[in-house]
Design a protein around this motif. Structure first.
Motif, PDB file in Angstrom:
ATOM      1  N   VAL A   1       0.865  -1.186   0.000  1.00 25.48           N
ATOM      2  CA  VAL A   1       0.000   0.000   0.000  1.00 25.48           C
ATOM      3  C   VAL A   1       0.899   1.232   0.000  1.00 25.48           C
ATOM      4  CG1 VAL A   1      -1.920   1.185   1.105  1.00 25.48           C
ATOM      5  CG2 VAL A   1      -1.668  -1.299   1.375  1.00 25.48           C
ATOM      6  N   ARG A   2       0.784   2.011  -1.056  1.00 21.26           N
ATOM      7  CA  ARG A   2       1.615   3.210  -1.193  1.00 21.26           C
ATOM      8  C   ARG A   2       0.761   4.396  -1.635  1.00 21.26           C
ATOM      9  NH1 ARG A   2       7.122   1.810  -1.626  1.00 21.26           N
ATOM     10  NH2 ARG A   2       7.585   3.816  -2.603  1.00 21.26           N
ATOM     11  N   ASN A   3       1.271   5.589  -1.385  1.00 31.49           N
ATOM     12  CA  ASN A   3       0.701   6.803  -1.961  1.00 31.49           C
ATOM     13  C   ASN A   3       1.837   7.609  -2.576  1.00 31.49           C
ATOM     14  OD1 ASN A   3       2.014   8.057   0.181  1.00 31.49           O
ATOM     15  ND2 ASN A   3       0.135   8.314   1.387  1.00 31.49           N
TER      16      ASN A   3
ATOM     17  N   ILE B   1       2.628   3.320   2.898  1.00 32.46           N
ATOM     18  CA  ILE B   1       1.770   3.627   4.043  1.00 32.46           C
ATOM     19  C   ILE B   1       1.995   2.527   5.074  1.00 32.46           C
ATOM     20  CG2 ILE B   1      -0.610   3.936   4.823  1.00 32.46           C
ATOM     21  CD1 ILE B   1      -1.313   4.880   2.021  1.00 32.46           C
TER      22      ILE B   1
ATOM     23  N   LEU C   1      -1.173   0.967   8.827  1.00 30.92           N
ATOM     24  CA  LEU C   1      -2.472   0.320   8.681  1.00 30.92           C
ATOM     25  C   LEU C   1      -2.628  -0.821   9.666  1.00 30.92           C
ATOM     26  CD1 LEU C   1      -2.659   0.253   4.780  1.00 30.92           C
ATOM     27  CD2 LEU C   1      -3.841   1.831   6.322  1.00 30.92           C
TER      28      LEU C   1
ATOM     29  N   ASP D   1      -8.425  -1.951   8.888  1.00 31.45           N
ATOM     30  CA  ASP D   1      -8.399  -1.023   7.752  1.00 31.45           C
ATOM     31  C   ASP D   1      -8.585  -1.731   6.416  1.00 31.45           C
ATOM     32  OD1 ASP D   1      -7.908   1.314   9.291  1.00 31.45           O
ATOM     33  OD2 ASP D   1      -5.798   0.753   9.460  1.00 31.45           O
TER      34      ASP D   1
ATOM     35  N   VAL E   1      -8.740  -0.612   0.922  1.00 33.19           N
ATOM     36  CA  VAL E   1      -8.244   0.107   2.091  1.00 33.19           C
ATOM     37  C   VAL E   1      -8.880   1.491   2.089  1.00 33.19           C
ATOM     38  CG1 VAL E   1      -6.255   1.207   3.168  1.00 33.19           C
ATOM     39  CG2 VAL E   1      -6.050  -1.103   2.273  1.00 33.19           C
TER      40      VAL E   1
ATOM     41  N   ARG F   1      -8.270   4.582   2.718  1.00 27.44           N
ATOM     42  CA  ARG F   1      -7.231   5.591   2.953  1.00 27.44           C
ATOM     43  C   ARG F   1      -7.073   6.407   1.677  1.00 27.44           C
ATOM     44  NH1 ARG F   1      -3.025   5.991   6.732  1.00 27.44           N
ATOM     45  NH2 ARG F   1      -4.323   4.569   7.960  1.00 27.44           N
ATOM     46  N   LYS F   2      -7.249   7.707   1.764  1.00 26.76           N
ATOM     47  CA  LYS F   2      -7.235   8.573   0.604  1.00 26.76           C
ATOM     48  C   LYS F   2      -5.887   8.505  -0.102  1.00 26.76           C
ATOM     49  CE  LYS F   2      -8.203  13.317  -0.868  1.00 26.76           C
ATOM     50  NZ  LYS F   2      -8.578  14.703  -0.425  1.00 26.76           N
TER      51      LYS F   2
ATOM     52  N   ALA G   1      -4.498   6.007  -1.561  1.00 28.64           N
ATOM     53  CA  ALA G   1      -3.770   4.747  -1.442  1.00 28.64           C
ATOM     54  C   ALA G   1      -3.813   3.961  -2.749  1.00 28.64           C
ATOM     55  CB  ALA G   1      -4.346   3.910  -0.306  1.00 28.64           C
ATOM     56  N   GLU G   2      -2.671   3.433  -3.154  1.00 29.73           N
ATOM     57  CA  GLU G   2      -2.572   2.538  -4.303  1.00 29.73           C
ATOM     58  C   GLU G   2      -2.108   1.174  -3.810  1.00 29.73           C
ATOM     59  OE1 GLU G   2      -0.049   4.206  -7.232  1.00 29.73           O
ATOM     60  OE2 GLU G   2      -1.310   5.984  -7.586  1.00 29.73           O
ATOM     61  N   LEU G   3      -2.846   0.131  -4.196  1.00 32.24           N
ATOM     62  CA  LEU G   3      -2.582  -1.210  -3.694  1.00 32.24           C
ATOM     63  C   LEU G   3      -2.015  -2.093  -4.794  1.00 32.24           C
ATOM     64  CD1 LEU G   3      -4.717   0.024  -1.684  1.00 32.24           C
ATOM     65  CD2 LEU G   3      -5.515  -2.301  -1.311  1.00 32.24           C
TER      66      LEU G   3
END
Length: 524
Positions: free
Chosen positions: A35-37, A42, A45, A49, A369, A371-372, A374-376
């Motif tokens: 999970v990254r932004n 990130i 978590l 979540d 997820v 979370r604003k 967030a890229e999975l």
């Protein structure tokens, strides 16, 4: 002999206890999630979540773990000089996230190899202090150029020495005949086509076998394992929802082998990052469209179509394992860096699907997820294959591969000592039950493993060997003792001439899981 056995048991007692596999009528599905932004990983978590869907149905999360490469590597547990193990913590510090660069010289032309090598060197010169990289090569077999290290100089030196002519690629796609005699050309093309099919089949077998060996070797490591596969293309094509091979004439159907390899990769929590060694493809696509090989002519497919099919396969394989495919780029160094970055922080989520739905079909997985931004990244599904007993033929093939593999298998942890002090030379082995499937039947605990001892020459040729079956059938007290002390096995060994190494291998008959340890064939 008593002291030797006690020494091994003492080492086994130092291993942290791990809950063994006691089989029930469910199978845990584990999904590793990155999970990254825009700012990076990130890392805060929690279990609540995450939401995970299996074929559209929300699942209850049974297991959850976060692993970060920022955590210190676990210190190695030293072994006495005459005791050997396939446990990574006995060989070196155990990293919490690793990346394997697999340099594919079997399926990659020489010109593309040179470009890719320069790009990998460019990345290695910029390695970070927490990067743990291993460098493997794929040719006629899988080879370890350098196992996991944080020293870029070692990796660059080993890569610079590695040069291989990929004759198999040219042999797989021969140029069409042009004698001026159409009948003769047809005859020659058919003959060369049959030879090409043999080379293609061999490339498929070696490629899949290498992926399985690699998965068996690194599967026990904690955290996310990334394999950056630098290649000019795969010798097979995977369909979007099937494992069927896009074959021609004599080529065999490798659907079951591909399905098995993908399953082994997923069970080891390995993500594949295919990287096209050919770099920018637009000019090559134009050139390819004007040239049709004999094999492509037989399948009525232009080489540009064949080229695109390879890219599709890269994309599908990446999606099915939770990686990412890179193509049409000259920046291979960036692709390797992105894969390494994905190992910084990851989450492993486990759930138990409905056993009634294990029908062999592909089941889509979705992870969400809240979370604003967030890229999975995670594998997009799995094939719901029920557990089936290992066939003798299948197990023999896998054991044979395990014997000659340059990598020790780690699914079943072992401690091994070659005892020369006994009346007859023997191996003393301790098998950790964690890797063995054990069935509960009433008040008994049962299982079955095969024990193989292979004697190998300096060239890796088999010079002798033996095999036995070990049946596990214990009550609760015996089970508790086995969990504490391990499974103790003695194997007599008479060293044959020209033997340099001994490989001790244990295979679980029900699951096919393997553990192997390679030791020097010391003579008294």
């Amino acid at each position: 002999m008593i002291l030797s056995t006690l020494a091994i048991l003492s080492m086994f007692a130092q291993i942290p206890a791990v809950e063994p596999t006691v089989r029930v009528n469910t199978r845990l599905v584990e999904v590793n999630v990155v999970v990254r932004n825009k700012n990076g990983p990130i890392d805060d978590l929690k279990k609540d979540d995450f939401t995970i869907l299996d074929h559209g149905s929300e699942q209850k999360i049974a297991t959850f773990a976060k692993v970060s490469s920022k955590e210190a590597a676990r210190a190695s547990v030293p072994l006495p000089t005459d005791i050997y193990s396939n446990r990574t913590e006995h060989r070196t510090e155990t990293p919490t996230g690793v990346t394997v660069i697999l340099f594919d010289a079997l399926n990659t032309q020489m010109a593309d190899q040179a470009h890719a090598r320069d790009q990998v060197v460019s990345f290695l010169k910029q390695m970070g202090p927490r990067d743990r990289i291993a460098l493997y090569s794929l040719g006629s077999d899988l080879r370890v150029l350098q196992d996991f290290t944080d020293d870029p100089k070692d990796l660059i030196r080993k890569l610079a020495k590695h040069v291989r002519v990929a004759t198999e690629v040219d042999a797989s796609e021969p140029d069409p005949s042009n004698t001026g005699n159409s009948d003769l050309d047809k005859f020659l093309d058919e003959a060369s086509g049959k030879i090409a099919d043999l080379y293609i089949n061999r490339r498929i077998e070696v490629t899949l076998g290498a992926l399985e060996s690699l998965a068996h070797h690194v599967g026990y490591l904690p955290g996310r394992k990334n394999v950056v596969w630098i290649t000019s293309g795969f010798p097979f094509s995977i369909g979007p929802q099937t494992m069927n091979l896009d074959t021609t004439r004599a080529q065999g159907n490798y659907s079951s082998e591909i399905a098995r390899a993908t399953r082994v990769i997923n069970e080891a929590n390995i993500a594949i990052y295919p990287v096209d060694a050919r770099g920018l493809t637009s000019n090559k696509m134009i050139a390819a469209s004007s040239r049709t090989t004999a094999r492509q002519a037989r399948t009525n497919s232009g080489s540009s179509d064949f080229f695109l099919a390879g890219l599709d396969t890269m994309q599908i394989l990446a999606e099915r394992t939770g990686g990412k495919a890179f193509y049409n780029t000259n920046d291979i160094s960036r692709a390797v860096r992105e894969a390494v970055n994905d190992a910084e922080v990851s989450y492993t989520i486990g759930y138990y699907p409905d056993i009634a739905k294990l029908d062999g079909r592909f089941r889509e997985i979705k992870v969400k997820v809240e979370r604003k931004g967030a890229e999975l990244r995670y594998r997009k599904g799995y094939f719901a294959l029920p557990d089936e007993p290992q066939s003798d033929g299948k197990e023999k093939r896998e054991v044979g591969q395990g014997i000659i593999s340059p990598l020790d298998a780690t699914a079943i942890p072992l401690l091994v000592r070659f005892d020369h002090t006994a009346a007859k030379p023997q191996l003393v082995m301790v098998v950790e039950p964690r890797g063995v499937n054990i069935d509960r039947k009433g008040d008994r605990f049962v299982g079955s493993v095969g024990v193989i001892v292979a004697q190998l020459s300096a060239e890796g040729k088999l010079r002798g060997g033996s095999s036995d079956d070990i049946q596990i059938n214990v009550d609760q007290a015996g089970y508790n003792k086995m969990m504490t002390e391990g499974i103790l096995i003695y194997k007599s060994v008479q060293i044959q001439p020209e033997v340099l190494r001994i490989r001790a291998l244990v295979v679980d008959h029900s699951s096919g899981a393997m553990g192997s340890v390679t030791i020097p064939a010391q003579v008294k």
